[in-house]
Motif scaffolding. Structure first.
Motif, PDB file in Angstrom:
ATOM      1  N   GLN A   4      13.361  44.959 -70.810  1.00 41.93           N
ATOM      2  CA  GLN A   4      13.568  44.495 -69.444  1.00 41.93           C
ATOM      3  C   GLN A   4      14.183  45.594 -68.591  1.00 41.93           C
ATOM      4  O   GLN A   4      13.843  45.744 -67.416  1.00 41.93           O
ATOM      5  CB  GLN A   4      14.470  43.257 -69.438  1.00 41.93           C
ATOM      6  CG  GLN A   4      13.815  42.002 -69.985  1.00 41.93           C
ATOM      7  CD  GLN A   4      14.700  40.787 -69.824  1.00 41.93           C
ATOM      8  OE1 GLN A   4      15.928  40.887 -69.705  1.00 41.93           O
ATOM      9  NE2 GLN A   4      14.096  39.607 -69.843  1.00 41.93           N
ATOM     10  N   GLN A   5      15.067  46.389 -69.188  1.00 43.84           N
ATOM     11  CA  GLN A   5      15.704  47.466 -68.445  1.00 43.84           C
ATOM     12  C   GLN A   5      14.688  48.504 -68.005  1.00 43.84           C
ATOM     13  O   GLN A   5      14.749  49.022 -66.879  1.00 43.84           O
ATOM     14  CB  GLN A   5      16.775  48.136 -69.309  1.00 43.84           C
ATOM     15  CG  GLN A   5      17.583  49.202 -68.576  1.00 43.84           C
ATOM     16  CD  GLN A   5      18.407  48.616 -67.445  1.00 43.84           C
ATOM     17  OE1 GLN A   5      19.281  47.776 -67.686  1.00 43.84           O
ATOM     18  NE2 GLN A   5      18.150  49.044 -66.218  1.00 43.84           N
ATOM     19  N   ALA A   6      13.721  48.825 -68.881  1.00 42.08           N
ATOM     20  CA  ALA A   6      12.709  49.832 -68.551  1.00 42.08           C
ATOM     21  C   ALA A   6      11.858  49.386 -67.367  1.00 42.08           C
ATOM     22  O   ALA A   6      11.570  50.179 -66.455  1.00 42.08           O
ATOM     23  CB  ALA A   6      11.819  50.102 -69.767  1.00 42.08           C
ATOM     24  N   VAL A   7      11.452  48.105 -67.358  1.00 38.78           N
ATOM     25  CA  VAL A   7      10.640  47.601 -66.252  1.00 38.78           C
ATOM     26  C   VAL A   7      11.487  47.512 -64.984  1.00 38.78           C
ATOM     27  O   VAL A   7      11.026  47.874 -63.892  1.00 38.78           O
ATOM     28  CB  VAL A   7      10.039  46.219 -66.591  1.00 38.78           C
ATOM     29  CG1 VAL A   7       9.240  45.682 -65.399  1.00 38.78           C
ATOM     30  CG2 VAL A   7       9.145  46.310 -67.826  1.00 38.78           C
ATOM     31  N   ALA A   8      12.715  47.062 -65.119  1.00 39.02           N
ATOM     32  CA  ALA A   8      13.600  46.957 -63.958  1.00 39.02           C
ATOM     33  C   ALA A   8      13.818  48.326 -63.313  1.00 39.02           C
ATOM     34  O   ALA A   8      13.847  48.446 -62.087  1.00 39.02           O
ATOM     35  CB  ALA A   8      14.938  46.353 -64.374  1.00 39.02           C
ATOM     36  N   ARG A  13      18.639  45.019 -64.217  1.00 39.48           N
ATOM     37  CA  ARG A  13      18.050  44.272 -65.332  1.00 39.48           C
ATOM     38  C   ARG A  13      18.347  42.783 -65.182  1.00 39.48           C
ATOM     39  O   ARG A  13      17.508  41.929 -65.484  1.00 39.48           O
ATOM     40  CB  ARG A  13      18.598  44.784 -66.664  1.00 39.48           C
ATOM     41  CG  ARG A  13      17.839  44.220 -67.881  1.00 39.48           C
ATOM     42  CD  ARG A  13      18.690  44.213 -69.125  1.00 39.48           C
ATOM     43  NE  ARG A  13      19.809  43.299 -69.013  1.00 39.48           N
ATOM     44  CZ  ARG A  13      19.714  41.975 -69.185  1.00 39.48           C
ATOM     45  NH1 ARG A  13      18.551  41.410 -69.464  1.00 39.48           N
ATOM     46  NH2 ARG A  13      20.777  41.208 -69.063  1.00 39.48           N
ATOM     47  N   GLY A  14      19.558  42.445 -64.722  1.00 43.90           N
ATOM     48  CA  GLY A  14      19.914  41.047 -64.549  1.00 43.90           C
ATOM     49  C   GLY A  14      19.007  40.336 -63.565  1.00 43.90           C
ATOM     50  O   GLY A  14      18.601  39.188 -63.787  1.00 43.90           O
ATOM     51  N   ARG A  15      18.688  41.016 -62.483  1.00 42.47           N
ATOM     52  CA  ARG A  15      17.797  40.425 -61.487  1.00 42.47           C
ATOM     53  C   ARG A  15      16.401  40.232 -62.064  1.00 42.47           C
ATOM     54  O   ARG A  15      15.781  39.176 -61.874  1.00 42.47           O
ATOM     55  CB  ARG A  15      17.736  41.308 -60.242  1.00 42.47           C
ATOM     56  CG  ARG A  15      16.864  40.764 -59.130  1.00 42.47           C
ATOM     57  CD  ARG A  15      16.834  41.705 -57.931  1.00 42.47           C
ATOM     58  NE  ARG A  15      15.933  41.236 -56.903  1.00 42.47           N
ATOM     59  CZ  ARG A  15      15.624  41.925 -55.809  1.00 42.47           C
ATOM     60  NH1 ARG A  15      16.175  43.125 -55.613  1.00 42.47           N
ATOM     61  NH2 ARG A  15      14.776  41.433 -54.906  1.00 42.47           N
ATOM     62  N   TYR A  16      15.918  41.235 -62.814  1.00 44.22           N
ATOM     63  CA  TYR A  16      14.588  41.108 -63.414  1.00 44.22           C
ATOM     64  C   TYR A  16      14.568  39.963 -64.434  1.00 44.22           C
ATOM     65  O   TYR A  16      13.598  39.204 -64.502  1.00 44.22           O
ATOM     66  CB  TYR A  16      14.189  42.420 -64.096  1.00 44.22           C
ATOM     67  CG  TYR A  16      12.840  42.327 -64.774  1.00 44.22           C
ATOM     68  CD1 TYR A  16      11.676  42.505 -64.051  1.00 44.22           C
ATOM     69  CD2 TYR A  16      12.744  42.038 -66.129  1.00 44.22           C
ATOM     70  CE1 TYR A  16      10.435  42.383 -64.653  1.00 44.22           C
ATOM     71  CE2 TYR A  16      11.511  41.916 -66.743  1.00 44.22           C
ATOM     72  CZ  TYR A  16      10.359  42.096 -66.009  1.00 44.22           C
ATOM     73  OH  TYR A  16       9.135  41.966 -66.607  1.00 44.22           O
ATOM     74  N   ALA A  17      15.649  39.852 -65.219  1.00 45.83           N
ATOM     75  CA  ALA A  17      15.711  38.804 -66.243  1.00 45.83           C
ATOM     76  C   ALA A  17      15.590  37.419 -65.618  1.00 45.83           C
ATOM     77  O   ALA A  17      14.973  36.513 -66.205  1.00 45.83           O
ATOM     78  CB  ALA A  17      17.016  38.927 -67.025  1.00 45.83           C
ATOM     79  N   LYS A  18      16.154  37.233 -64.436  1.00 47.22           N
ATOM     80  CA  LYS A  18      16.057  35.928 -63.764  1.00 47.22           C
ATOM     81  C   LYS A  18      14.610  35.588 -63.426  1.00 47.22           C
ATOM     82  O   LYS A  18      14.220  34.423 -63.475  1.00 47.22           O
ATOM     83  CB  LYS A  18      16.910  35.928 -62.497  1.00 47.22           C
ATOM     84  CG  LYS A  18      18.410  35.919 -62.759  1.00 47.22           C
ATOM     85  CD  LYS A  18      19.193  35.842 -61.463  1.00 47.22           C
ATOM     86  CE  LYS A  18      20.692  35.803 -61.724  1.00 47.22           C
ATOM     87  NZ  LYS A  18      21.465  35.725 -60.454  1.00 47.22           N
ATOM     88  N   TYR A  19      13.814  36.588 -63.099  1.00 46.68           N
ATOM     89  CA  TYR A  19      12.412  36.331 -62.785  1.00 46.68           C
ATOM     90  C   TYR A  19      11.649  35.940 -64.047  1.00 46.68           C
ATOM     91  O   TYR A  19      10.813  35.047 -64.027  1.00 46.68           O
ATOM     92  CB  TYR A  19      11.771  37.577 -62.150  1.00 46.68           C
ATOM     93  CG  TYR A  19      12.414  37.997 -60.850  1.00 46.68           C
ATOM     94  CD1 TYR A  19      12.907  37.059 -59.962  1.00 46.68           C
ATOM     95  CD2 TYR A  19      12.540  39.344 -60.522  1.00 46.68           C
ATOM     96  CE1 TYR A  19      13.494  37.444 -58.772  1.00 46.68           C
ATOM     97  CE2 TYR A  19      13.130  39.745 -59.331  1.00 46.68           C
ATOM     98  CZ  TYR A  19      13.606  38.787 -58.460  1.00 46.68           C
ATOM     99  OH  TYR A  19      14.195  39.174 -57.282  1.00 46.68           O
TER     100      TYR A  19
END
Length: 253
Positions: free
Chosen positions: A19-23, A30-36
């Motif tokens: 998730q960090q790599a995509v974020a 990463r936290g914002r991406y994880a919510k999606y």
């Protein structure tokens, strides 16, 4: 949970990314991406466009189709799965030829679908080229003579992969290899066989699912004066390659 969140998680996992790599590529936390991915929040339209371009799947398919049930290679070749190509134009509305710098090739992988990145690139105009979309890519190494290090390959954008012709040269933009100028050897159902004009380098395959863009050779620009062809490393390698072939022929012929 939603189709979008499921599709984002599936595409990321298929690419083997965290998730960090995509974020990082989307320039969010990463936290914002994880919510999606968890379906706890929906991305705004500007970010949804970036997500679509990053995964190379149209917004319509991302939000309306469970892509886990469709072979991803076939999905990415659907006529409706189109990712818009950012195009920069001059004051007269004519297309500009953007120049991808030698020292910033990897930056193109992150910004190839970002209009702001494309607009920030330096550009040139070549009036003798026919009406189409062109871009200048740096040539590296000695795998495609006579194009040497420091040269630029001007590529014409290929919209449909069906238009690719075996035996022609193209600039291939892929997730794993980055920017590669090669000759198309063979079109397969799920991959392309690419090879170098320098026989010292072995052919290799590129998965169609990893293919981001293709640009057909239109012309080239040399930035250094050519030297006399007096046993350059390229020529020496060719001599050894020919010698090896002759030895193999004498041994097994």
């Amino acid at each position: 949970m939603s189709l979008l969140s499921d599709n984002m998680r599936y595409l990321r996992a298929r690419m083997g990314l965290s998730q960090q790599a995509v974020a990082d590529q989307l320039v969010i936390t990463r936290g914002r991406y994880a919510k999606y991915e968890d379906g706890m929040s929906e991305p705004p339209i500007e970010l949804l466009v970036k997500i679509s371009r990053y995964f190379h799947v149209s917004i319509d398919l991302l939000v309306s189709v469970d892509i886990r049930r469709v072979p991803i290679r076939e999905l990415q070749q659907l006529p409706d799965n189109r990712i818009l190509l950012p195009v920069a134009v001059d004051a007269e509305g004519k297309n500009k030829i953007e120049i991808i710098p030698h020292k910033a090739q990897m930056g193109y992988l992150a910004g190839y679908s970002d209009p702001e990145y494309i607009e920030s690139l330096q550009h040139i105009s070549l009036p003798f080229l026919s009406h189409a979309k062109y871009r200048a890519f740096p040539a590296t190494g000695d795998s495609m003579p006579p194009h040497s290090e420091g040269s630029f390959i001007i590529g014409k954008y290929v919209e449909c992969r069906e238009d690719l012709k075996e035996g022609r040269t193209y600039v291939f933009i892929t997730r794993n290899e980055g920017i590669s100028y090669k000759r198309l050897g063979k079109k397969k159902r799920y991959s392309l066989l690419l090879y170098s004009d320098n026989p010292f380098y072995a052919p290799y395959e590129v998965d169609l699912a990893d293919l981001l863009e293709v640009w057909e050779f239109a012309c080239s620009i040399a930035t250094t004066e050519p030297e006399p062809d007096d046993l350059r490393p390229q020529t020496i390698r060719e001599m050894f390659t020919d010698l090896r072939r002759e030895i193999m022929h004498l041994k097994y012929g």
